[in-house]
Design an enzyme around this catalytic site. Sequence first.
Site, short mmCIF file in Angstrom:
data_model
loop_
_atom_site.label_atom_id
_atom_site.label_comp_id
_atom_site.label_asym_id
_atom_site.label_seq_id
_atom_site.Cartn_x
_atom_site.Cartn_y
_atom_site.Cartn_z
N GLY A 27 7.89 33.17 16.96
CA GLY A 27 8.17 32.24 18.04
C GLY A 27 7.75 30.83 17.69
N LEU A 76 7.38 29.14 14.25
CA LEU A 76 6.65 30.15 13.48
C LEU A 76 7.54 31.31 13.08
CD1 LEU A 76 3.56 30.19 15.91
CD2 LEU A 76 3.71 28.95 13.74
N ASP A 83 17.89 25.33 12.98
CA ASP A 83 18.82 24.43 13.65
C ASP A 83 19.29 25.04 14.97
OD1 ASP A 83 18.65 22.57 11.58
OD2 ASP A 83 20.21 23.58 10.44
#
Length: 313
Positions: free
Chosen positions: A226, A222, A254
């Site tokens: 978080g 999100l 990533d």
Amino acid sequence: MSVLICGSLAFDTITTFPGRFSEQILPEQVHILNVSFLVPTLRREFGGCAGNIAYSLAQLGVEPLIMATLGSDGQGYMERISGWGASTEYVKVIEDSYTAQAIIITDTDNNQITAFHPGAMQHAHLTAVPKNRKDIQLAIVAPDGRDAMLQHAAQLAEAGIPFIFDPGQGLPMFNGDELKAFIAKAAWVAVNDYEAKMLCDRTGLTLESLSNSHLKGVIVTLGAEGCDVWEQGRRTHVAGEKAEAVVDPTGCGDAFRAGLLSGLARGMGLSESARLGNRLGALKIACRGAEPRNIALIVRHRTDLPRLADQEL
């Protein structure tokens, strides 16, 4: 202890638009869209999901095995990977193609528009998952060529290697039945909130039902908020980490996945692994580039990162 990373290696051409896309794109005129963005800055970075994940994973002390392709222009990337002390055993060079290229424009709200040329990535399926590597305990199927993603997921399942299915920007390439087949083979699914909606729409499944299946968990990132971790039909929100600065969002997802993989590889719980992923994402956004050299120093000297396997990061 090795983690196999199936995904792309690419060069990122990164530009910044000193305005807002929302002020330039008129919703009522999208059927005749014709826009141009003035981008005063431009730089070229090493990127690609496999490279980005592997770079941060290596900084966390876990050996990354990259399974990907480079073009005839990729020698510098090969040398860079070797410079981390990582193996290039499963990196294949396609001599009659360019390395995959991403052209990224970021606006002042950190929204991004990306154009992607797959190049050598279209041949990634030519390399198969190794069957006799006992040291590979975990893997990830990240965005890659369509055939490569399909074949590598099947090969990992056949080899009995648990993996994260992380379709990312490759998700639109697959229909509902194909996505269900990926999910059936995977141990975890990781998507952002936009991808989660598309995944559910195409499969007809909910996040709750997905997590109530054979999967060990579903992770929905999100951004700065978080992530949500779904396990056995229950959602746990893992709060985001406050970044010291917001410099460049490229590669943050990533970096999160590197933290997630590092935690899982060391036997941490899914929520705790996701929390480590959030911390890596917050460190990354404060650095320029998808594989910033200075993140290695930051990771190694941050005293508030957890101890993993009796090793201080």
